[in-house]
Motif scaffolding. Structure first.
Motif, mmCIF file in Angstrom:
data_model
loop_
_atom_site.group_PDB
_atom_site.id
_atom_site.type_symbol
_atom_site.label_atom_id
_atom_site.label_comp_id
_atom_site.label_asym_id
_atom_site.label_seq_id
_atom_site.Cartn_x
_atom_site.Cartn_y
_atom_site.Cartn_z
ATOM 1 N N ILE A 1 0.818 -1.214 0.000
ATOM 2 C CA ILE A 1 0.000 0.000 0.000
ATOM 3 C C ILE A 1 0.854 1.268 0.000
ATOM 4 O O ILE A 1 0.547 2.221 -0.704
ATOM 5 C CB ILE A 1 -0.949 0.012 1.226
ATOM 6 C CG1 ILE A 1 -1.879 -1.199 1.171
ATOM 7 C CG2 ILE A 1 -1.773 1.280 1.254
ATOM 8 C CD1 ILE A 1 -2.755 -1.348 2.389
ATOM 9 N N GLY A 2 1.931 1.279 0.758
ATOM 10 C CA GLY A 2 2.735 2.492 0.909
ATOM 11 C C GLY A 2 3.440 2.927 -0.360
ATOM 12 O O GLY A 2 3.411 4.105 -0.736
ATOM 13 N N VAL A 3 4.075 1.999 -1.048
ATOM 14 C CA VAL A 3 4.805 2.339 -2.271
ATOM 15 C C VAL A 3 3.850 2.776 -3.390
ATOM 16 O O VAL A 3 4.085 3.801 -4.026
ATOM 17 C CB VAL A 3 5.719 1.171 -2.706
ATOM 18 C CG1 VAL A 3 6.324 1.433 -4.068
ATOM 19 C CG2 VAL A 3 6.804 0.929 -1.677
ATOM 20 N N PRO A 4 2.746 2.037 -3.657
ATOM 21 C CA PRO A 4 1.812 2.543 -4.671
ATOM 22 C C PRO A 4 1.201 3.897 -4.313
ATOM 23 O O PRO A 4 0.950 4.720 -5.198
ATOM 24 C CB PRO A 4 0.735 1.465 -4.746
ATOM 25 C CG PRO A 4 1.397 0.233 -4.268
ATOM 26 C CD PRO A 4 2.376 0.692 -3.243
ATOM 27 N N ALA A 5 0.972 4.145 -3.027
ATOM 28 C CA ALA A 5 0.427 5.437 -2.614
ATOM 29 C C ALA A 5 1.414 6.555 -2.918
ATOM 30 O O ALA A 5 1.032 7.601 -3.455
ATOM 31 C CB ALA A 5 0.100 5.420 -1.122
ATOM 32 N N SER A 6 2.676 6.346 -2.610
ATOM 33 C CA SER A 6 3.662 7.393 -2.863
ATOM 34 C C SER A 6 3.876 7.606 -4.358
ATOM 35 O O SER A 6 4.045 8.741 -4.810
ATOM 36 C CB SER A 6 4.985 7.065 -2.170
ATOM 37 O OG SER A 6 5.553 5.891 -2.721
ATOM 38 N N LEU A 7 3.853 6.530 -5.143
ATOM 39 C CA LEU A 7 4.004 6.674 -6.595
ATOM 40 C C LEU A 7 2.811 7.399 -7.213
ATOM 41 O O LEU A 7 2.978 8.249 -8.097
ATOM 42 C CB LEU A 7 4.187 5.309 -7.247
ATOM 43 C CG LEU A 7 5.537 4.633 -7.021
ATOM 44 C CD1 LEU A 7 5.528 3.226 -7.600
ATOM 45 C CD2 LEU A 7 6.654 5.454 -7.620
ATOM 46 N N ALA A 8 1.609 7.065 -6.760
ATOM 47 C CA ALA A 8 0.420 7.719 -7.293
ATOM 48 C C ALA A 8 0.429 9.208 -6.942
ATOM 49 O O ALA A 8 0.100 10.050 -7.789
ATOM 50 C CB ALA A 8 -0.850 7.053 -6.757
ATOM 51 N N LEU A 9 0.809 9.548 -5.723
ATOM 52 C CA LEU A 9 0.886 10.959 -5.341
ATOM 53 C C LEU A 9 1.963 11.695 -6.135
ATOM 54 O O LEU A 9 1.752 12.829 -6.576
ATOM 55 C CB LEU A 9 1.154 11.094 -3.843
ATOM 56 C CG LEU A 9 -0.055 10.933 -2.944
ATOM 57 C CD1 LEU A 9 0.368 10.855 -1.486
ATOM 58 C CD2 LEU A 9 -1.003 12.087 -3.145
ATOM 59 N N ALA A 10 3.106 11.055 -6.328
ATOM 60 C CA ALA A 10 4.209 11.701 -7.040
ATOM 61 C C ALA A 10 3.842 11.958 -8.505
ATOM 62 O O ALA A 10 3.989 13.074 -9.013
ATOM 63 C CB ALA A 10 5.465 10.836 -6.951
ATOM 64 N N PHE A 11 3.363 10.928 -9.194
ATOM 65 C CA PHE A 11 3.009 11.106 -10.601
ATOM 66 C C PHE A 11 1.792 12.019 -10.752
ATOM 67 O O PHE A 11 1.709 12.800 -11.705
ATOM 68 C CB PHE A 11 2.754 9.757 -11.273
ATOM 69 C CG PHE A 11 4.022 9.037 -11.637
ATOM 70 C CD1 PHE A 11 4.743 9.419 -12.742
ATOM 71 C CD2 PHE A 11 4.481 7.984 -10.874
ATOM 72 C CE1 PHE A 11 5.904 8.763 -13.097
ATOM 73 C CE2 PHE A 11 5.641 7.317 -11.207
ATOM 74 C CZ PHE A 11 6.364 7.710 -12.318
ATOM 75 N N GLY A 12 0.841 11.934 -9.830
ATOM 76 C CA GLY A 12 -0.316 12.818 -9.872
ATOM 77 C C GLY A 12 0.083 14.271 -9.713
ATOM 78 O O GLY A 12 -0.458 15.152 -10.393
ATOM 79 N N THR A 13 1.026 14.538 -8.837
ATOM 80 C CA THR A 13 1.503 15.908 -8.633
ATOM 81 C C THR A 13 2.184 16.438 -9.892
ATOM 82 O O THR A 13 1.957 17.583 -10.301
ATOM 83 C CB THR A 13 2.465 15.964 -7.440
ATOM 84 O OG1 THR A 13 1.789 15.484 -6.277
ATOM 85 C CG2 THR A 13 2.969 17.370 -7.198
ATOM 86 N N VAL A 14 2.987 15.602 -10.520
ATOM 87 C CA VAL A 14 3.670 16.032 -11.744
ATOM 88 C C VAL A 14 2.655 16.299 -12.850
ATOM 89 O O VAL A 14 2.757 17.305 -13.571
ATOM 90 C CB VAL A 14 4.709 14.981 -12.177
ATOM 91 C CG1 VAL A 14 5.237 15.277 -13.576
ATOM 92 C CG2 VAL A 14 5.848 14.916 -11.185
ATOM 93 N N TYR A 15 1.662 15.437 -12.993
ATOM 94 C CA TYR A 15 0.643 15.654 -14.018
ATOM 95 C C TYR A 15 -0.184 16.910 -13.719
ATOM 96 O O TYR A 15 -0.569 17.635 -14.631
ATOM 97 C CB TYR A 15 -0.278 14.448 -14.165
ATOM 98 C CG TYR A 15 0.251 13.422 -15.125
ATOM 99 C CD1 TYR A 15 0.418 13.718 -16.470
ATOM 100 C CD2 TYR A 15 0.573 12.151 -14.707
ATOM 101 C CE1 TYR A 15 0.898 12.786 -17.359
ATOM 102 C CE2 TYR A 15 1.063 11.208 -15.586
ATOM 103 C CZ TYR A 15 1.221 11.529 -16.914
ATOM 104 O OH TYR A 15 1.703 10.608 -17.791
ATOM 105 N N MET A 16 -0.454 17.175 -12.450
ATOM 106 C CA MET A 16 -1.182 18.391 -12.107
ATOM 107 C C MET A 16 -0.337 19.635 -12.418
ATOM 108 O O MET A 16 -0.867 20.646 -12.875
ATOM 109 C CB MET A 16 -1.593 18.379 -10.635
ATOM 110 C CG MET A 16 -2.672 17.375 -10.305
ATOM 111 S SD MET A 16 -4.211 17.675 -11.160
ATOM 112 C CE MET A 16 -4.811 19.074 -10.254
#
Length: 78
Positions: free
Chosen positions: A55-70
Motif C-alpha cells: 500500500i505504501g509504495v503505490p500510494a507514494s508513486l500515485a501521489l508523485a506522478f499525480g503531482t507532476v501531471y497536475m
C-alpha cells in the motif's frame, strides 16, 4: 545541436504523440492524487511491514506522478 536530431524531430511521418494528451492531463493527475490519498489513508490506519510494499509504495508513486501531471496541466504559479 545535432542536425539529424532536428531533422528527426521535424519529420512529418513520425510526429510525437505523448502517452497522456494535453486535454486529459488534469483528469489523470487529479485521479492519481485522489487514489494516492486514499491509499495513504489506508496505509496510515494499518501500518505494518507487509503494507509498505503493498500500500505504501503505490500510494507514494500515485501521489508523485499525480503531482507532476497536475503541474503539467495547470502550471506552477509562485
Amino acid at each position: 545541436m545535432d542536425p539529424s536530431l532536428v531533422a528527426q524531430w521535424d519529420a512529418p511521418g513520425s510526429p510525437f504523440l505523448p502517452t497522456v494528451g494535453k486535454g486529459t492531463q488534469f483528469l489523470v493527475g487529479f485521479s492519481l492524487v485522489l487514489i494516492g490519498l486514499a491509499l495513504f489513508g489506508g496505509f496510515a490506519l494499518n501500518r505494518s511491514l507487509v503494507n509498505i510494499p503493498l500500500i505504501g509504495v503505490p500510494a507514494s508513486l500515485a501521489l508523485a506522478f499525480g503531482t507532476v501531471y497536475m503541474f503539467c496541466a495547470v502550471g506552477v504559479y509562485v
